[in-house]
Write a protein that holds these residues in place. Structure first.
Motif, PDB file in Angstrom:
ATOM      1  N   VAL A  65      11.092   9.708 -17.077  1.00 32.56           N
ATOM      2  CA  VAL A  65       9.813   9.426 -16.213  1.00 32.56           C
ATOM      3  C   VAL A  65      10.535   9.163 -14.653  1.00 32.56           C
ATOM      4  CG1 VAL A  65       7.798   8.293 -15.526  1.00 32.56           C
ATOM      5  CG2 VAL A  65       8.259   8.845 -18.131  1.00 32.56           C
ATOM      6  N   THR A  66      10.050   9.931 -13.846  1.00 29.11           N
ATOM      7  CA  THR A  66      10.462   9.545 -12.366  1.00 29.11           C
ATOM      8  C   THR A  66       9.462   8.955 -11.772  1.00 29.11           C
ATOM      9  OG1 THR A  66      12.031  11.421 -12.186  1.00 29.11           O
ATOM     10  CG2 THR A  66      11.238  10.656 -10.224  1.00 29.11           C
ATOM     11  N   ILE A  67       9.602   8.008 -11.162  1.00 31.34           N
ATOM     12  CA  ILE A  67       8.732   6.926 -10.471  1.00 31.34           C
ATOM     13  C   ILE A  67       9.075   6.788  -9.051  1.00 31.34           C
ATOM     14  CG2 ILE A  67       7.928   4.521 -10.003  1.00 31.34           C
ATOM     15  CD1 ILE A  67       8.867   4.106 -12.990  1.00 31.34           C
ATOM     16  N   THR A  68       8.133   7.699  -8.114  1.00 30.63           N
ATOM     17  CA  THR A  68       8.615   7.643  -6.738  1.00 30.63           C
ATOM     18  C   THR A  68       7.472   6.657  -5.750  1.00 30.63           C
ATOM     19  OG1 THR A  68       9.479   9.707  -7.166  1.00 30.63           O
ATOM     20  CG2 THR A  68       8.956   8.909  -4.656  1.00 30.63           C
ATOM     21  N   VAL A  69       7.989   5.830  -4.890  1.00 35.21           N
ATOM     22  CA  VAL A  69       7.293   5.346  -3.785  1.00 35.21           C
ATOM     23  C   VAL A  69       7.483   5.781  -2.588  1.00 35.21           C
ATOM     24  CG1 VAL A  69       6.919   3.111  -5.214  1.00 35.21           C
ATOM     25  CG2 VAL A  69       8.776   3.500  -3.744  1.00 35.21           C
ATOM     26  N   THR A  70       6.346   5.980  -1.665  1.00 38.02           N
ATOM     27  CA  THR A  70       6.508   6.579  -0.437  1.00 38.02           C
ATOM     28  C   THR A  70       5.710   5.749   0.613  1.00 38.02           C
ATOM     29  OG1 THR A  70       6.608   8.805  -1.453  1.00 38.02           O
ATOM     30  CG2 THR A  70       5.981   8.629   1.088  1.00 38.02           C
ATOM     31  N   THR A  71       6.491   5.477   1.711  1.00 35.92           N
ATOM     32  CA  THR A  71       6.115   4.515   2.849  1.00 35.92           C
ATOM     33  C   THR A  71       6.112   5.495   3.985  1.00 35.92           C
ATOM     34  OG1 THR A  71       8.253   3.581   3.488  1.00 35.92           O
ATOM     35  CG2 THR A  71       6.757   2.490   1.619  1.00 35.92           C
ATOM     36  N   ALA A  72       5.687   4.824   5.150  1.00 37.36           N
ATOM     37  CA  ALA A  72       5.934   5.648   6.354  1.00 37.36           C
ATOM     38  C   ALA A  72       7.513   5.609   6.828  1.00 37.36           C
ATOM     39  CB  ALA A  72       5.251   4.777   7.557  1.00 37.36           C
ATOM     40  N   ASP A  73       8.332   4.953   6.373  1.00 31.65           N
ATOM     41  CA  ASP A  73       9.452   4.948   6.454  1.00 31.65           C
ATOM     42  C   ASP A  73      10.330   5.821   5.605  1.00 31.65           C
ATOM     43  OD1 ASP A  73       9.256   3.344   8.496  1.00 31.65           O
ATOM     44  OD2 ASP A  73       9.413   1.678   7.069  1.00 31.65           O
ATOM     45  N   GLY A  74       9.862   6.489   4.617  1.00 28.48           N
ATOM     46  CA  GLY A  74      10.522   7.443   3.527  1.00 28.48           C
ATOM     47  C   GLY A  74      10.065   7.035   2.195  1.00 28.48           C
ATOM     48  N   LEU A  98       0.949  -1.061   0.177  1.00 30.96           N
ATOM     49  CA  LEU A  98       0.122  -0.129  -0.030  1.00 30.96           C
ATOM     50  C   LEU A  98       0.918   1.263  -0.095  1.00 30.96           C
ATOM     51  CD1 LEU A  98      -3.009  -0.918   2.604  1.00 30.96           C
ATOM     52  CD2 LEU A  98      -2.834  -1.198   0.043  1.00 30.96           C
ATOM     53  N   ALA A  99       1.981   1.258  -0.559  1.00 26.77           N
ATOM     54  CA  ALA A  99       2.993   2.310  -0.808  1.00 26.77           C
ATOM     55  C   ALA A  99       2.335   3.302  -1.559  1.00 26.77           C
ATOM     56  CB  ALA A  99       4.360   1.996  -1.078  1.00 26.77           C
ATOM     57  N   THR A 100       2.486   4.705  -1.360  1.00 24.59           N
ATOM     58  CA  THR A 100       1.954   5.487  -2.344  1.00 24.59           C
ATOM     59  C   THR A 100       2.916   5.810  -3.615  1.00 24.59           C
ATOM     60  OG1 THR A 100       1.100   6.896  -0.446  1.00 24.59           O
ATOM     61  CG2 THR A 100       1.427   8.094  -2.796  1.00 24.59           C
ATOM     62  N   LEU A 101       2.073   5.582  -4.700  1.00 32.27           N
ATOM     63  CA  LEU A 101       2.785   5.649  -6.149  1.00 32.27           C
ATOM     64  C   LEU A 101       2.868   7.251  -6.585  1.00 32.27           C
ATOM     65  CD1 LEU A 101       4.334   3.998  -8.194  1.00 32.27           C
ATOM     66  CD2 LEU A 101       2.296   3.601  -9.236  1.00 32.27           C
ATOM     67  N   ASP A 102       4.011   7.859  -7.021  1.00 23.05           N
ATOM     68  CA  ASP A 102       4.084   9.240  -7.634  1.00 23.05           C
ATOM     69  C   ASP A 102       4.675   8.995  -8.837  1.00 23.05           C
ATOM     70  OD1 ASP A 102       5.474  11.589  -8.201  1.00 23.05           O
ATOM     71  OD2 ASP A 102       4.456  12.201  -6.484  1.00 23.05           O
ATOM     72  N   ILE A 103       4.297   9.778  -9.832  1.00 23.59           N
ATOM     73  CA  ILE A 103       4.900   9.825 -11.191  1.00 23.59           C
ATOM     74  C   ILE A 103       5.151  11.180 -11.748  1.00 23.59           C
ATOM     75  CG2 ILE A 103       4.712   8.953 -13.549  1.00 23.59           C
ATOM     76  CD1 ILE A 103       4.506   6.659 -11.793  1.00 23.59           C
ATOM     77  N   ASP A 104       6.297  11.466 -11.839  1.00 20.79           N
ATOM     78  CA  ASP A 104       6.513  12.927 -12.346  1.00 20.79           C
ATOM     79  C   ASP A 104       5.861  13.859 -11.133  1.00 20.79           C
ATOM     80  OD1 ASP A 104       8.482  12.260 -14.096  1.00 20.79           O
ATOM     81  OD2 ASP A 104       6.947  12.261 -15.909  1.00 20.79           O
ATOM     82  N   GLY A 105       5.957  13.682  -9.926  1.00 20.27           N
ATOM     83  CA  GLY A 105       5.176  14.537  -9.004  1.00 20.27           C
ATOM     84  C   GLY A 105       3.718  14.484  -8.990  1.00 20.27           C
ATOM     85  N   GLU A 106       2.932  13.450  -9.688  1.00 18.34           N
ATOM     86  CA  GLU A 106       1.526  13.437  -9.379  1.00 18.34           C
ATOM     87  C   GLU A 106       1.526  12.126  -8.868  1.00 18.34           C
ATOM     88  OE1 GLU A 106      -2.426  12.214 -12.419  1.00 18.34           O
ATOM     89  OE2 GLU A 106      -0.228  12.747 -13.368  1.00 18.34           O
ATOM     90  N   ILE A 107       0.505  12.141  -7.707  1.00 17.08           N
ATOM     91  CA  ILE A 107       0.182  10.817  -6.868  1.00 17.08           C
ATOM     92  C   ILE A 107      -0.925  10.007  -7.946  1.00 17.08           C
ATOM     93  CG2 ILE A 107      -0.835   9.906  -4.735  1.00 17.08           C
ATOM     94  CD1 ILE A 107       0.465  12.328  -3.331  1.00 17.08           C
ATOM     95  N   VAL A 108      -0.524   8.875  -8.271  1.00 17.76           N
ATOM     96  CA  VAL A 108      -1.332   8.115  -8.834  1.00 17.76           C
ATOM     97  C   VAL A 108      -2.045   6.873  -8.436  1.00 17.76           C
ATOM     98  CG1 VAL A 108      -0.280   8.848 -11.183  1.00 17.76           C
ATOM     99  CG2 VAL A 108       0.522   6.875  -9.992  1.00 17.76           C
ATOM    100  N   GLY A 109      -1.755   6.655  -7.139  1.00 15.36           N
ATOM    101  CA  GLY A 109      -2.391   5.631  -6.554  1.00 15.36           C
ATOM    102  C   GLY A 109      -1.442   4.813  -5.302  1.00 15.36           C
TER     103      GLY A 109
END
Length: 246
Positions: free
Chosen positions: A44-53, A13-24
């Motif tokens: 394209v920059t892919i970022t995942v965010t969890t409670a740990d960073g 359930l990590a947050t998925l971000d594509i080029d600064g846009e949260i997509v799910g």
């Protein structure tokens, strides 16, 4: 590459971000899929965010090789409809299709790989080519056309949930949409028969319909399309993808 994809795994359930846009969010098992549009930028920059960073990955996107395809002899109302009643019908159909394309099923069936939906078919048109209809330049063709006789079985290339299933649409004829998880939607156009209903869950290889030539088509074939959160992808690039052992 343009029209391609990336499959990854992170924390559940990590947050998925594509080029600064949260997509799910990633799935409950941490799986996620990202689609790169036909006209995706070079990076394209892919970022995942969890409670740990958070962590990011820059995906370098290779350009696609898109051809030009001319199709003549189509009825005028299949190219540029003007009749108000027909336009109202097309708009209503578009609203119903939009609901299906906006589905985000809590699945990760995409990770087990795809097969071709029609066995023994001839690929009559590639993804992404510029289309010229009756001499008029139109939007790119966002599908892969698989030519086969009317009535040939169309099978689910991967598991998922049917989110749209109708016949008699103006442009598509019989149309099925399947959500394979997290909004990765495949579409099956010009079907002569539809044997599933919206809400059904299907397994890979299960028959969902039959090849036809309904709607805007000049001969029997399946137009196979794929979208991810509004981005148009090449479904043929998913054939053989398998992340289930990762």
């Amino acid at each position: 590459m343009q029209g391609g994809y990336a499959i990854g795994r992170t924390a559940p359930l990590a947050t998925l971000d594509i080029d600064g846009e949260i997509v799910g969010l990633a799935s409950a098992a941490g799986w996620f899929v990202v689609g790169f549009d036909r006209d995706a930028p070079p990076v394209v920059t892919i970022t995942v965010t969890t409670a740990d960073g958070s962590a990011s990955h820059e995906a370098v996107i290779a350009p696609g090789a898109f051809n030009i395809q001319s199709i003549d002899g189509l009825p005028a109302d299949q190219v540029a409809p003007v009749d108000p009643i027909l336009l109202a019908r097309i708009a209503a159909e578009g609203e119903r299709k939009a609901v299906g394309f906006n589905s985000v099923a809590d699945l990760d069936a995409f990770r087990s790989g795809f097969i071709l939906p029609v066995e023994g078919a001839r690929r009559s048109a590639r993804f992404g080519g510029q289309r010229i209809l009756n001499g008029e330049p139109r939007r790119p063709h966002f599908g892969v056309d698989l030519a086969a006789p009317v009535g040939t079985a169309v099978r689910a290339p991967a598991g998922g949930q049917v989110v749209f299933a109708e016949t008699g649409l103006h442009f598509e004829g019989g149309l099925i949409l399947i959500d394979h998880g997290q909004g990765l939607i495949t579409a099956y156009l010009h079907l002569s028969k539809v044997v599933v209903m919206a809400g059904d869950f299907v397994e890979q290889g299960q028959m969902i319909g039959a090849v036809g030539k309904e709607g805007r088509a000049t001969g029997p074939h399946l137009c196979w399309r794929m979208k991810w959160r509004g981005r148009n992808l090449d479904p043929s690039l998913m054939v053989g993808a398998n992340a289930s052992r990762s």
